[in-house]
Design a protein around this motif. Structure first.
Motif, PDB file in Angstrom:
ATOM      1  N   UNK A   1       4.859   6.300  -8.284  1.00  0.00           N
ATOM      2  CA  UNK A   1       4.203   6.341  -9.600  1.00  0.00           C
ATOM      3  C   UNK A   1       2.802   6.950  -9.509  1.00  0.00           C
ATOM      4  N   UNK A   2       2.043   6.594  -8.479  1.00  0.00           N
ATOM      5  CA  UNK A   2       0.642   7.007  -8.390  1.00  0.00           C
ATOM      6  C   UNK A   2       0.384   8.113  -7.370  1.00  0.00           C
ATOM      7  N   UNK A   3       1.399   8.501  -6.595  1.00  0.00           N
ATOM      8  CA  UNK A   3       1.195   9.534  -5.584  1.00  0.00           C
ATOM      9  C   UNK A   3       0.803   8.934  -4.246  1.00  0.00           C
ATOM     10  N   UNK A   4       1.027   9.706  -3.193  1.00  0.00           N
ATOM     11  CA  UNK A   4       0.713   9.211  -1.856  1.00  0.00           C
ATOM     12  C   UNK A   4      -0.784   9.209  -1.584  1.00  0.00           C
ATOM     13  N   UNK A   5      -1.521  10.101  -2.209  1.00  0.00           N
ATOM     14  CA  UNK A   5      -2.975  10.099  -2.038  1.00  0.00           C
ATOM     15  C   UNK A   5      -3.566   9.231  -3.143  1.00  0.00           C
ATOM     16  N   UNK A   6      -3.425   7.943  -2.989  1.00  0.00           N
ATOM     17  CA  UNK A   6      -3.940   6.947  -3.932  1.00  0.00           C
ATOM     18  C   UNK A   6      -4.214   5.678  -3.135  1.00  0.00           C
ATOM     19  N   UNK A   7      -4.616   4.622  -3.811  1.00  0.00           N
ATOM     20  CA  UNK A   7      -4.993   3.388  -3.126  1.00  0.00           C
ATOM     21  C   UNK A   7      -4.397   2.211  -3.875  1.00  0.00           C
TER      22      UNK A   7
ATOM     23  N   UNK B   1      -2.584   9.340   6.998  1.00  0.00           N
ATOM     24  CA  UNK B   1      -1.874   9.198   5.725  1.00  0.00           C
ATOM     25  C   UNK B   1      -0.545   8.472   5.921  1.00  0.00           C
ATOM     26  N   UNK B   2       0.177   8.831   6.981  1.00  0.00           N
ATOM     27  CA  UNK B   2       1.437   8.137   7.271  1.00  0.00           C
ATOM     28  C   UNK B   2       1.199   6.678   7.615  1.00  0.00           C
ATOM     29  N   UNK B   3       0.124   6.385   8.367  1.00  0.00           N
ATOM     30  CA  UNK B   3      -0.182   5.001   8.735  1.00  0.00           C
ATOM     31  C   UNK B   3      -0.510   4.173   7.498  1.00  0.00           C
ATOM     32  N   UNK B   4      -1.321   4.716   6.599  1.00  0.00           N
ATOM     33  CA  UNK B   4      -1.693   3.980   5.389  1.00  0.00           C
ATOM     34  C   UNK B   4      -0.478   3.763   4.496  1.00  0.00           C
ATOM     35  N   UNK B   5       0.333   4.799   4.303  1.00  0.00           N
ATOM     36  CA  UNK B   5       1.487   4.676   3.414  1.00  0.00           C
ATOM     37  C   UNK B   5       2.581   3.800   4.003  1.00  0.00           C
ATOM     38  N   UNK B   6       2.558   3.571   5.313  1.00  0.00           N
ATOM     39  CA  UNK B   6       3.538   2.655   5.885  1.00  0.00           C
ATOM     40  C   UNK B   6       3.312   1.223   5.431  1.00  0.00           C
ATOM     41  N   UNK B   7       2.122   0.933   4.927  1.00  0.00           N
ATOM     42  CA  UNK B   7       1.802  -0.401   4.405  1.00  0.00           C
ATOM     43  C   UNK B   7       1.866  -0.449   2.879  1.00  0.00           C
ATOM     44  N   UNK B   8       2.441   0.564   2.239  1.00  0.00           N
ATOM     45  CA  UNK B   8       2.432   0.630   0.775  1.00  0.00           C
ATOM     46  C   UNK B   8       3.851   0.618   0.228  1.00  0.00           C
ATOM     47  N   UNK B   9       3.979   0.104  -0.999  1.00  0.00           N
ATOM     48  CA  UNK B   9       5.266   0.002  -1.650  1.00  0.00           C
ATOM     49  C   UNK B   9       5.723   1.363  -2.161  1.00  0.00           C
TER      50      UNK B   9
END
Length: 301
Positions: free
Chosen positions: A58-64, A44-52
Motif C-alpha cells: 500500500x505504501x511502497x517499499x521506501x516507507x516507514x 532495504x532488504x533487511x528493513x523490509x524483512x521486518x515489515x508486513x
C-alpha cells in the motif's frame, strides 16, 4: 653582516595546503557515497524483512511502518530451514575440511620440493578454476551417473543425488585456488626452520604437521572463511546433482518462499537474512585470523 642576517632570520613554518589540499576531502566523500550505494539494497532488504507485505504493497517499499516479526517465523516454517540447514552443514563442513587439508598437502609438496613437474602440478590443480562450471555440466553429470556407489551412500546407486557427490565436486573446484594461495604462503616461510628440523631428525610428515601447519594458521583461517562462504552459498551444482528436495542445501529454501502467482518479497528478504546469518557469524568469529591472513607480508620488503 648580510650572511649573518640570513642565518639568524627566523624560519617560516611550511604552508599547509597546496594545489592538492582542496581535494583531500574528495576521496573520503566518494568512498562514503559508493559504500552507501552498495549497502542501500542490503539495508532495504533487511528493513523490509521486518515489515508486513500488505503495508509495503500500500505504501511502497521506501516507507516507514508496518513492522512485524511474522516474516521470520513464516519463512522458517515455509522454507523448512531446519532440514536444509542440516543438509548445508553435512555438505559444507566435510568439503571445507577436506579441501583445506588436501590443499595444504599439495602446497607443501610444491613449495618445499623441487622436481621437474613442480609448477605443472600446481597448474593442473589450478586448471579447474579456469573453466566455468556450466561448461562442465554435461560431462560431470554423465560421469556421476555412471559411477556406482553403495545404496547407503546414495539411494540412486550412483553419485547422483548424494551428499558425497556434491562434496567431491566442490572440492574439485576449490582445491586449486587454495593450493595456489597456500603454496605462495609456504614459500615465504624461512628455510632455516626446515634445515634445523632435518638436522634434529624430523621426518617430512613431522615437518608438515608440526612446523608448516601451525605457521600457516592465519592463511588457513582466511581460506576457511572464504571456503565456507563459497560452498555454503553454492547453488548450481546442488541443483544439477541432487534430485530430491529433502537433500537440497539451505540456499534452495528461497524457492519454497515464492508463490505460484505472486511473491511476498518481504518473506523472501526474511529468508535471505536467515540464510546469511551463519556466514556472518563465522566471519566475525574468525575476523582476526582472516585479516591477519590477508595482510601478512604486506609490509615486507
Amino acid at each position: 653582516m648580510t650572511d649573518l642576517a640570513v642565518k639568524t632570520r627566523p624560519q617560516r613554518a611550511p604552508r599547509e595546503g597546496g594545489p592538492s589540499s582542496g581535494r583531500r576531502w574528495l576521496l573520503p566523500v566518494m568512498l562514503t557515497l559508493i559504500s552507501l550505494i552498495w549497502l542501500f539494497p542490503l539495508l532495504l532488504a533487511l528493513v523490509n524483512s521486518f515489515r508486513d507485505y500488505a503495508y509495503t504493497a500500500k505504501n511502497g517499499y521506501i516507507s516507514w511502518g508496518g513492522f512485524t516479526l511474522d516474516n521470520y517465523t513464516n519463512a522458517w516454517a515455509a522454507g523448512d530451514f531446519g532440514l536444509h540447514f542440516m543438509n548445508s552443514v553435512i555438505i559444507t563442513v566435510p568439503a571445507v575440511i577436506l579441501t583445506l587439508f588436501l590443499s595444504c598437502c599439495v602446497a607443501f609438496v610444491v613449495a618445499r620440493f623441487s622436481f621437474k613437474f613442480n609448477l605443472a602440478l600446481l597448474g593442473f590443480f589450478l586448471a579447474a578454476n579456469l573453466l566455468p562450471p556450466q561448461a562442465l555440466l554435461i560431462p560431470v553429470y554423465r560421469m556421476f551417473r555412471a559411477i556406482e556407489v553403495p545404496l547407503w551412500v546414495s539411494d540412486s546407486g550412483t553419485l547422483l543425488n548424494s551428499f558425497v557427490g556434491l562434496i567431491l565436486v566442490n572440492m574439485a573446484f576449490q582445491i586449486g585456488f587454495c593450493a595456489f594461495v597456500l603454496s605462495n604462503y609456504m614459500k615465504a616461510l624461512p628455510r632455516e626452520l626446515y634445515e634445523s628440523a632435518v638436522i634434529d631428525g624430523a621426518s617430512v610428515t613431522r615437518q608438515f604437521f608440526q612446523i608448516t601447519l601451525p605457521l600457516c594458521r592465519p592463511a588457513i583461517a582466511a581460506l576457511a572463511v572464504l571456503q565456507v562462504t563459497w560452498i555454503y552459498n553454492e547453488f548450481f551444482w546442488a541443483t544439477v546433482l541432487l534430485q530430491q528436495g529433502d537433500k537440497f542445501p539451505v540456499t534452495s529454501s528461497i524457492n519454497n518462499l515464492r508463490g505460484q502467482f505472486f511473491t511476498d518479497n518481504n518473506l523472501v528478504a526474511a529468508g535471505s537474512v536467515i540464510i546469511a546469518v551463519p556466514t556472518l557469524v563465522i566471519f566475525f568469529v574468525l575476523q582476526r585470523h582472516f585479516v591477519a591472513g590477508l595482510t601478512l607480508g604486506a609490509t615486507k620488503g
